[in-house]
Scaffold this active site. Structure first.
Site, short mmCIF file in Angstrom:
data_model
loop_
_atom_site.label_atom_id
_atom_site.label_comp_id
_atom_site.label_asym_id
_atom_site.label_seq_id
_atom_site.Cartn_x
_atom_site.Cartn_y
_atom_site.Cartn_z
N THR A 194 -8.67 4.66 9.49
CA THR A 194 -8.68 3.64 8.44
C THR A 194 -7.40 3.72 7.63
OG1 THR A 194 -11.08 3.91 8.45
CG2 THR A 194 -10.18 2.58 6.69
N GLY A 195 -6.27 3.67 8.35
CA GLY A 195 -4.97 3.60 7.69
C GLY A 195 -4.60 2.15 7.45
N ALA A 196 -3.31 1.87 7.43
CA ALA A 196 -2.84 0.52 7.15
C ALA A 196 -3.37 -0.46 8.20
CB ALA A 196 -1.31 0.49 7.12
N GLY A 209 -5.84 0.00 10.76
CA GLY A 209 -7.29 -0.05 10.89
C GLY A 209 -7.94 -0.68 9.67
N ASN A 248 1.51 1.61 18.64
CA ASN A 248 2.83 1.30 19.18
C ASN A 248 3.16 2.22 20.34
OD1 ASN A 248 3.87 -0.85 17.60
ND2 ASN A 248 3.97 0.56 15.87
N LYS A 292 7.81 -5.10 22.34
CA LYS A 292 7.67 -4.59 20.97
C LYS A 292 8.57 -3.37 20.76
CE LYS A 292 4.71 -4.24 17.12
NZ LYS A 292 3.63 -3.49 16.49
N ASN A 297 10.95 -1.80 17.83
CA ASN A 297 10.55 -0.53 17.21
C ASN A 297 11.55 0.60 17.42
OD1 ASN A 297 8.22 -0.38 15.62
ND2 ASN A 297 6.92 -0.74 17.39
N SER A 309 6.79 2.32 9.36
CA SER A 309 5.84 3.39 9.04
C SER A 309 6.38 4.75 9.46
CB SER A 309 4.50 3.12 9.72
OG SER A 309 4.64 3.11 11.12
N GLU A 362 5.66 9.37 15.27
CA GLU A 362 5.23 8.99 16.63
C GLU A 362 6.42 9.06 17.60
OE1 GLU A 362 3.34 5.19 15.22
OE2 GLU A 362 1.60 6.00 16.30
#
Lengths: 312, 312
Positions: free
Chosen positions: B10-12, B14, B104, B191, B195, B261, B273
């Protein structure tokens, strides 16, 4: 009669080698900026693993026009300050004198040769870990030997010239170990093989040489960059021996953990030598038709950081 | 009967998409970590340029084993936390359910497919500027649309499947603009074209997208990296249109100044990541025989910084 020396720039390099020449009795004159008054009053102090020493009475100047003309003029400025050379060299170089360029990277000898005609221009590559720790105060951490090569306008090897022999004789008297090399270009490129990865990555990764070598990713990256610089050197007519990258990475393991001067400059928000160490070699490689993507990326990253660093 | 959703993380991402599904009346269940209790008491709050809203009553869990099995399970963890998936997915995915990977980079769908059999695994690529600004609180800055593609074990295009249509129908009801794409691999690589340079350089240069684009060196570097990623994508069987790098650099000029992020993670000393966004694409390119020296260099630089960052 022994040769007189002008030292242009009394930072770590100018202070360290100039103090050694002074100690040996040469007539040495220093151009300094912020700490000229301090040095005039207190002299120079060298804290060294080879033994501390100080030079109590120093001929120091804030303006090149006040200096006597000297037989040998040693440029020990940051290359980012080379824009002052047209206001300095015409006042201190004797006719048929010698100019020594004690800087890293590529391009400074050409600049000097365009400012002063009828002068021998030598590159002096300093293999030394030293830093300026305060006004008139230099800390010498390791090494100290130099290699000497003569600039030629066509970039071809000069061979060993009598001027080179004169200078290395003086250096020898001052306790400075020197080696004369027939090809200045090869010597400069070989030094870049070390400087490009360790100076650049020390800033990008905020790391010492030890930390760069200890991590497998940065160690590999340093090695891969060295290979690019060797390829560029070869394309510019200066073949280096094959195992140079392996040798240099392993050699760096034996050095004390060291923050290259570029890292100190960055942290102190001083200009970094981005063009002489990265930009000029990059353009030389590109002109010779060689792909050096890591060198190019490092150049662009550092150019960005340098600009931001000086905005703040 | 409408499909039930489990939101894993439940971050940005989710929080933002899960809150939109909740608002539309879907039965949504959130797995949260540090702010589970806060959300249970206070709900979720989304601060958005499209209008703020809150979800006062949220089904939130700290342990996947307490969650009901759901028709659709959306993985919205940082990919660096994917090591928990074997302890999560078997408890929440229904037989013949759907797993959405809202992450990502490359490689997560393969991991999911190995953990859960008999499941449709879809990649959902989120084009959104959002960040978590506090417990239960998401700030939505710009964009928000997604593209959807279906994972296939052989990497070939799936075409548009009925599962993709079901999900995009749900998303549409929730106000989430989605597009179904026949080739998930191409979508993921495309993408990455954005990124890789902007996430990576935002960390290396400590810069927003705006600052990266404003400096000619970093703008060129972003563009050159995009070209490498396009070459790698093509070698992996996913040809992107020719002008993608130009288009994406120019498109980024129109975005609000944005810290990706990865930059926020770095500054907060959270894991970055690095493997999903850089390491996996690098290895895919190398396996396909493509030279991607800038991607490799960026990977190694970030791997170094990530390691150092977590040591401190």
């Amino acid at each position: 009669v022994s040769r007189s020396y002008a030292i242009i720039g009394t930072g770590a390099i100018g202070g360290f080698y100039g103090a050694q020449l002074s100690r040996a009795g040469f007539d040495v004159h220093f151009l300094a900026r912020s700490d000229a008054d301090f040095i005039r009053s207190n002299g120079l102090f060298v804290e060294s693993t080879d033994g501390n020493f100080n030079i109590p009475h120093v001929n120091v100047y804030q303006n090149a026009r006040s200096m006597p003309r000297c037989d040998v003029v040693a440029i020990a400025l940051k290359s980012t300050a080379n824009n002052i050379l047209p206001d300095v060299l015409p006042w201190v170089v004797k006719k048929n004198g010698v100019v020594l360029v004690l800087q890293n990277g590529l391009g400074a000898e050409e600049e000097v040769a365009q400012i002063i005609k009828d002068t021998s221009v030598l590159g002096v590559l300093c293999f030394v870990c030293a830093s300026k720790t305060g006004p008139g105060r230099i800390k010498h951490l390791a090494f100290g030997h130099v290699t000497i090569g003569q600039f030629t306008s066509n970039g071809r090897p000069s061979g060993i010239t009598s001027v080179m022999r004169d200078i290395s004789t003086d250096f020898s008297k001052a306790g400075i170990v020197s080696e004369n090399l027939p090809d200045l270009g090869a010597a400069r490129w070989k030094k870049l093989v070390w400087n490009v990865p360790y100076s650049g990555l020390s800033v990008m990764l905020s790391a010492t040489t030890e930390a760069i070598n200890a991590n497998p990713h940065s160690r590999q990256l340093a090695h891969d960059m060295m290979r690019e610089v060797c390829m560029a050197a070869a394309a510019c007519g200066h073949s280096l021996e094959q195992p140079v990258p392996d040798m240099m990475v392993n050699y760096t393991d034996t050095m004390p953990p060291y923050a290259p001067s570029m890292k100190l400059d960055y942290d102190a928000k001083r200009p970094m030598e981005v063009e002489s160490i990265f930009g000029n070699p990059l353009r030389a490689a590109q002109n010779a038709g060689v792909q050096v993507p890591r060198l190019e990326m490092l150049y662009r990253e550092l150019a960005f950081l340098d600009k931001m660093n000086r905005k703040q």
